[in-house]
Design a protein around this motif. Structure first.
Motif, PDB file in Angstrom:
ATOM      1  N   ASP A  74      38.195   2.564  14.207  1.00 31.80           N
ATOM      2  CA  ASP A  74      38.938   1.920  15.300  1.00 31.80           C
ATOM      3  C   ASP A  74      38.902   2.736  16.585  1.00 31.80           C
ATOM      4  OD1 ASP A  74      40.610   4.008  14.639  1.00 31.80           O
ATOM      5  OD2 ASP A  74      42.320   2.763  14.085  1.00 31.80           O
ATOM      6  N   LYS A  75      38.258   3.917  16.540  1.00 31.89           N
ATOM      7  CA  LYS A  75      38.109   4.750  17.742  1.00 31.89           C
ATOM      8  C   LYS A  75      36.731   4.574  18.402  1.00 31.89           C
ATOM      9  CE  LYS A  75      41.935   7.314  17.841  1.00 31.89           C
ATOM     10  NZ  LYS A  75      41.807   8.776  17.842  1.00 31.89           N
ATOM     11  N   ASP A 116      35.195  11.820  18.872  1.00 27.33           N
ATOM     12  CA  ASP A 116      36.574  12.050  18.441  1.00 27.33           C
ATOM     13  C   ASP A 116      36.992  10.954  17.459  1.00 27.33           C
ATOM     14  OD1 ASP A 116      39.166  12.868  18.146  1.00 27.33           O
ATOM     15  OD2 ASP A 116      39.774  12.472  20.218  1.00 27.33           O
ATOM     16  N   ASN A 117      36.657  11.156  16.180  1.00 28.58           N
ATOM     17  CA  ASN A 117      36.984  10.176  15.137  1.00 28.58           C
ATOM     18  C   ASN A 117      36.258   8.839  15.335  1.00 28.58           C
ATOM     19  OD1 ASN A 117      39.562  11.376  13.513  1.00 28.58           O
ATOM     20  ND2 ASN A 117      39.704  11.928  15.685  1.00 28.58           N
ATOM     21  N   GLU A 118      35.147   8.845  16.061  1.00 28.06           N
ATOM     22  CA  GLU A 118      34.462   7.597  16.397  1.00 28.06           C
ATOM     23  C   GLU A 118      33.426   7.177  15.362  1.00 28.06           C
ATOM     24  OE1 GLU A 118      33.237   7.829  20.649  1.00 28.06           O
ATOM     25  OE2 GLU A 118      34.654   9.506  20.665  1.00 28.06           O
ATOM     26  N   ILE A 159      36.751   8.778  10.603  1.00 28.24           N
ATOM     27  CA  ILE A 159      38.127   9.196  10.846  1.00 28.24           C
ATOM     28  C   ILE A 159      38.362  10.589  10.245  1.00 28.24           C
ATOM     29  CG2 ILE A 159      40.543   8.736  10.234  1.00 28.24           C
ATOM     30  CD1 ILE A 159      39.537   6.986  12.460  1.00 28.24           C
TER      31      ILE A 159
END
Length: 269
Positions: free
Chosen positions: A180-181, A205-207, A210
């Motif tokens: 969701d990132k 960044d958590n893309e 997660i």
């Protein structure tokens, strides 16, 4: 795609000796121009970009076709041939081998898993990795292919491309969400690339996954678009860790560039 290879061979051709060596240099120049043009061209296009007369280009292409490095299409245009695949795969493996000492140094100095990736067509392919010594560490299989929009190495690579080329790539690949990132719009991704250029490094960044953060930088002046990165748990790759890690990444990328852009090189100490 970038077209630096052709300009490089322009200067090399000026100094090339006559005879067989000149023919060899011209043949490689034509192959690089074909790659820069997307892999398929007509003779008139090659003549216009290289400045060589059509009879010379036709003779060289005939030889390349006979060797399997070029194939003639039904529309009479010429395309890069399948025999180049084996050369490219072998070169990619060697590139990973050359990079490993530098990645090992990244692991020693940062404590996190280090990776090297190339842009291959519209995808990012990982060609080398040295894992962290931590029990909790990131692992990416060498040879794995991912779409560039959800990775730090992808951002680092595409930040060196003109916006119109990035938009065209994203239109071909789409922008599916890995988490969701993940950035899923061209406008959002182009804004992220502008931030990469401003900062001098890219962040995932958590893309892609997660709980995982990645820091990446391009390898400057690499013969093929390349980037190196470190990845680790978000709890370790924090903002304060970023300030410490990024200068190390940039220094190692510069040293690796020197090895890749010279005919010979020394291993990282």
């Amino acid at each position: 795609m970038p077209t630096s290879s052709a300009s490089t061979t322009d200067s090399a051709r000026t100094a090339a000796p006559s005879g067989g060596v000149q023919s060899l240099e011209r043949a490689f120049d034509l192959l690089e121009r074909m790659a820069d043009a997307g892999g398929e061209v007509g003779l008139s296009e090659l003549s216009a970009s290289s400045g060589l007369p059509l009879p010379t280009i036709h003779r060289l292409m005939r030889t390349l076709v006979a060797c399997g490095y070029v194939r003639q299409q039904p529309n009479r245009r010429y395309a890069l041939g399948p025999r180049l695949i084996r050369l490219g795969e072998s070169a990619s493996r060697l590139l990973g081998t050359w990079a490993r000492p530098y990645l090992a140094r990244l692991v020693e100095e940062t404590g996190e898993t280090a990776n090297m990736a190339l842009l291959d067509g519209d995808e990012v392919v990982y060609v080398a990795q040295v894992p962290s010594k931590h029990s909790m560490r990131m692992f990416t299989e060498v040879g794995r292919r991912v779409l560039p929009h959800s990775t730090g190495v992808g951002k680092a690579l595409l930040a060196t491309f003109p916006p119109e080329e990035v938009r065209a790539l994203l239109a071909r690949t789409g922008m599916p969400a890995a988490t969701d990132k993940t950035i899923t719009t061209p406008e959002g991704f182009l804004a992220a690339l502008e931030e990469v250029r401003r900062r001098g490094y890219a962040i995932d960044d958590n893309e892609q996954e997660i709980g995982v953060r990645c820091l990446a930088v391009p390898v400057p002046d690499s013969p093929t678009p390349a980037a190196i990165s470190i990845s680790g748990p978000a709890g370790r790759v924090t903002e304060s860790a970023t300030d410490r890690i990024v200068p190390v990444l940039q220094q190692v990328a510069t040293e690796l560039s020197e090895v890749l852009t010279t005919s010979g090189g020394t291993q990282a100490s």
